[in-house]
Structure formats: C-alpha cells, structure tokens
Design an enzyme around this catalytic site. Structure first.
Site, PDB file in Angstrom:
ATOM      1  N   CYS A  44     -12.610   9.446 -42.001  1.00  0.00           N
ATOM      2  CA  CYS A  44     -13.451   8.541 -42.799  1.00  0.00           C
ATOM      3  C   CYS A  44     -13.547   7.166 -42.149  1.00  0.00           C
ATOM      4  O   CYS A  44     -14.629   6.637 -41.940  1.00  0.00           O
ATOM      5  CB  CYS A  44     -12.887   8.439 -44.208  1.00  0.00           C
ATOM      6  N   ALA A 317     -14.007  11.466 -49.401  1.00  0.00           N
ATOM      7  CA  ALA A 317     -12.847  10.581 -49.267  1.00  0.00           C
ATOM      8  C   ALA A 317     -12.267  10.208 -50.632  1.00  0.00           C
ATOM      9  O   ALA A 317     -11.045  10.222 -50.826  1.00  0.00           O
ATOM     10  CB  ALA A 317     -13.254   9.315 -48.515  1.00  0.00           C
ATOM     11  N   HIS A 441     -30.327  -8.312 -67.693  1.00  0.00           N
ATOM     12  CA  HIS A 441     -31.719  -8.296 -67.267  1.00  0.00           C
ATOM     13  C   HIS A 441     -31.973  -9.482 -66.347  1.00  0.00           C
ATOM     14  O   HIS A 441     -31.518 -10.587 -66.649  1.00  0.00           O
ATOM     15  CB  HIS A 441     -32.629  -8.404 -68.491  1.00  0.00           C
TER      16      HIS A 441
END
Ligand code: NAD
Length: 462
Positions: A44, A317, A441
């Site tokens: 990884c 992973a 928002h």
C-alpha cells in the site's frame, strides 16, 4: 543463531501488520514486526495506494490546468509536463510516509526486524536477511498481504509488460497503453496515463467494468471514462501478451491482437504465502490460496492468526487495518470485532467511485425488498460551483424497516462522502435518519441527504 522472545510476532509491516503492531504496543504487549523490505508500509505505502494517489493527484492537476480553467476565467500559458519531477514527488511522499511508520514503531517501542520470516513449528519464527535470528512468541499474526496475479500466456518482463509497480514509474508517457483488467488498478493507473497524454485501451474479460461495484454506478463510470477518451474492449479474454521489437502485442481470444508500447497487467492479486512455513504448523490453504481463519481471525494452528489480503474478503488496506486492530484487541483483552458488512470500497478515478454495503444486484438476487433513492450531483449547488456535476448518490434501504442496506456513488469527492454512509450503516441508521441530519450548505454532502430524502420520494432539489 540469536534467539529473542516477544509476546506477539507479526509477519508483514503493511497496513494490516504495522497497525496491529502499534495497537498491540498500546495495549502493553511486547511486540515485534518483521518485514523483508527495508521500508515499512507494505504494498500500500511503497508500491500501491500511496504512490498511485500521488500520481492521481498530480495528473489530475495537470489535466485540469490544461483543459479546464478558462471556464473559471483563468487563462494559463503553455502547460508543460516534467514527468521526472512528478515521479520524484511521488517517491518523496512514499519515503516520508514509510519513515513516519519507522518513527511510530520507535515511539511505541515495537521491535522491528528486517528479513524474510518463516514459521518453524508452534510459537517459533525464523528471520533471515539483514537480521538473522529466531523469535519465539505465544502469538503470531500473519499479515503478508498479496502479490499481482499473472495470466497464462502473458509474459511479464516487469517493464514493457508489467504490473502496477512498473506503471507507477514509467519514465516516459506511453503513446499507447493497453491495460488488461477493468478493476480498481486498471482504471486508476489507466486514468493517470490517459491524463498525462497516453492513448489508453482497457481490455476486460467481463461485459462490464468494475466487477463487484453496483452496476448502475459502474455503467455511469464507463460512460464518463469514455468521455475522457479511455477505450474499452469488453467481453475480451486476453490469452497472451509479450514484448517484441516494436513494443508489445496483446492477444485476445476471437479478436484481432492489439499493439501497444506498454502493457499494464491488472487482473487481480493473489495471497502471498510463499516460504512462510505454514506446513510446520499444519495450516492448509483454501482453494484460492488463502489462509483459512475463524471469526476471530485465528487459524487452526494454536496461537497463529492471519489478517488482510492473505485471508478471505476484499483486498483493501483499511479492511486489513480493522482486522489487525480487532485481532490484537482480542488477544490482549478478550474482545475484538470487525463489521465486514460496512467496509467501504473507493476507486480514486475522476470522478471517484465509492460504495458500502449491498449492491442493488445483491439485494435483488437475495430477494430483499428495498426502496431506492437517487440524487444527481448536477442538482447540487456546490457541485455546480466546482464545475463537477457528473455523477449520482444512490441509497438502498429496506422496504419495511427503512434500514440502510447499501450506499453507492460516483461523483466529486465520493471517497470522502462515503464516510457518512459507513458511519450511518455502522450505527444501523435508516434512510430517514440520514435525511433528518443537518448537512452544511453549500456542500457536496447535501447530495447524500437528498438521496436519503429521495428514498421516500421527497428530495427537495430533484
Ligand atoms: P480486480 O480483481 O479488481 O480486477 C481485475 C479485472 O481483470 C477483473 O475485472 C477481471 O474480470 C479482469 N480479467 C481477469 N482475467 C482477464 C483476462 N484474461 N482478460 C481480460 N480481463 C481479465 O483486480 P485489480 O484491479 O488488479 O486490483 C487488485 C486488488 O487490489 C483488488 O482486490 C482491489 O480491490 C485492490 N485495489 C484497491 C484499490 C482501491 O481501494 N482504490 C486500488 C488498487 C487495487
């Protein structure tokens, strides 16, 4: 040969092994972690997720600046590529992160050994390499991960015809890159080289891309990748590939061969158990070469456990990390658990593709009654401000209980947005729960709320 004793010996320092080692040390165990590579972090960190992500980010910026900023009122001059600098940045990132793990090992007093490890009967591990010694421990965790799978007839030379490791370091942008396999690796690394200017053809055995991903989302992904001029040859079984004097050739059953100057073989990964001495403790592999474990990650050999890619389940992973933590917590405290039903999958293409829980196909196949809410990013104000309007969020909830069973999305930052869905599912949320949570928002996360509202047919901006 020197001998040392520890409470726990972990074989492999990838995300499964190194995280398990740190957690074990936190819990007061005397722990050792062995890896044959001088850099910690496993596939990884060294040759997988992290270098891929570095190149995905860099190539995305390059592509965006070349293709997209005039729309924002930003004019750029000539944009040029310094591939060597891009690759050097990737390498530095890998080195910084792998050094970081070495630092964490020191901080947590994890004993580190460099060499190939093999079991030599119960409670005994032999290390050979830079370090040469015999370790004894009450418990051993095997976290040796996986290696690239190969295909019969495909002659990999690690360069012109190579796997993902080669594709992370091409010294020049290929003119024509042929990718074998339309999974995560093929699409992520295919995207990198496409953005940097290569012609990219993805050859896939199945009639669809991204097997295992919700089909509606995978279909939209394919449409968007085609728009990026990635070519797909589906229902095509590759039977051979090899380097020749002009580059390489890829042979496909019943179709014309394709010429390429580089070939990326991305047809899956296989568990890595070579030379581990499993026979010395009586462990036999299953039909797919995996180490069988019970629900507590214990093998049938007393004191020997296994986690991550080397056992069943998605080769991810974060799945390995969860298993590593659960395994050592159980050893140290008697408790430890992984919820395998809420492990997200993310494909870091542009747009990103993310999902958790059951796909719509899986629910149909299992005869589970469900309701579905879909919301499109083009109706999300932040996506519009970003100029990233492609994609959708889809929530699947049980028809009677409304419990969220699966969430699938393709769109800007889907890899981050999926975290809310994972948390909701981990807490057993209903779609109504997500719909009633206040979302800031203007953010992309409102698309998740709107998809939850859409389950009940009451999305506001649809
Ligand atoms: P994959 O299994 O996801 O995809 C391999 C593809 O190759 C499949 O679609 C398969 O049908 C195809 N294929 C197999 N034989 C073929 C043939 N003869 N001709 C044509 N196509 C053929 O595998 P991958 O993309 O190599 O990834 C390997 C593993 O690594 C996966 O488990 C993946 O989850 C993991 N990974 C995850 C990430 C991420 O989380 N973003 C990134 C990279 C890799």
């Amino acid at each position: 040969m020197d001998q040392k004793q520890h409470d726990l010996v972990i074989i492999g320092a990838g995300p499964g092994g190194y995280v398990a080692a740190i957690r074990a040390a936190q819990l007061g165990l005397d722990v050792a972690c062995i890896d044959k590579e001088p850099r910690l972090g496993g596939t990884c960190l060294r040759v997988g997720c992290i270098p891929s992500k570095a190149l995905l980010e860099s190539s995305e910026k390059y592509h965006e600046i070349r293709a997209g900023l005039a729309n924002h009122g930003i004019n750029t001059g000539e944009v040029t590529l310094d591939l060597a600098a891009m690759l050097a940045r990737k390498t530095k990132l890998v080195h910084d992160l792998t050094d970081g793990i070495a630092g964490l090992f020191e901080k947590n007093k994890v004993a580190r050994y460099e060499g190939a490890a093999r079991l030599d009967g119960p409670g005994k591990v032999i290390v050979e390499g830079t370090d040469n010694l015999t370790l004894t421990a009450k418990n051993v965790i095997i976290a040796t991960g996986s290696t690239s799978a190969s295909l019969p007839g495909v002659e990999m030379d690690g360069d012109i015809v190579g796997d993902s490791t080669a594709a992370l370091s091409y010294a020049e942008v290929p003119e024509h890159l042929v990718v074998i396999g339309a999974g995560y690796i093929g699409l992520e690394l295919g995207s990198v080289w496409r953005r940097l200017g290569a012609e990219v053809t993805v050859v896939e055995y199945l009639d669809r891309i991204l097997p295992g991903t919700d089909q509606e989302i995978a279909r939209e992904a394919q449409k968007l990748f085609k728009r990026q001029k990635i070519k797909f040859v589906l229902k095509a079984r590759v039977t051979g590939a090899r380097r020749d004097k002009d580059g390489a050739v890829v042979e496909i059953e019943g179709k014309d061969p394709i010429r390429a100057d580089r070939v990326l073989v991305a047809v899956g990964r296989k568990p890595y158990t070579e030379g581990l001495g499993l026979d010395t403790v009586g462990i036999e592999l299953d039909e797919r070469g995996r180490i069988p474990v019970d629900e507590h990650l214990a093998t049938k050999a007393a004191g020997v456990h296994a986690i991550g890619d080397v056992i069943a389940g998605p080769m991810l992973a974060h799945k390995a990390e969860e298993e590593g933590v659960a395994c050592v917590e159980r050893l140290a405290t008697g408790w430890g658990h992984v919820d395998h039903g809420t492990i997200p999958g993310v494909c870091y293409t542009d747009p990103e593709i993310a999902g958790v829980g059951k796909t719509e196909e899986e629910l149909k196949d299992a005869g589970v009654p469900y309701r579905k809410g879909v919301f499109f990013f083009r109706a999300n104000s932040r996506a519009r401000a970003l100029d990233r309007i492609d994609g959708r969020v889809k929530i699947l909830a049980h028809e009677e209980t409304d419990r969220v069973l699966g969430v699938h999305m393709i769109g800007p930052d889907a890899g981050h947005l999926i975290a809310e869905a994972v948390a909701a599912m981990a807490f057993g949320a209903s779609s109504e729960d997500i719909a009633r949570v206040c979302h800031a928002h203007p953010t992309l996360s409102e698309a998740v709320k709107e998809a939850a509202l859409a389950v009940d047919g009451r999305a506001i901006h649809a």
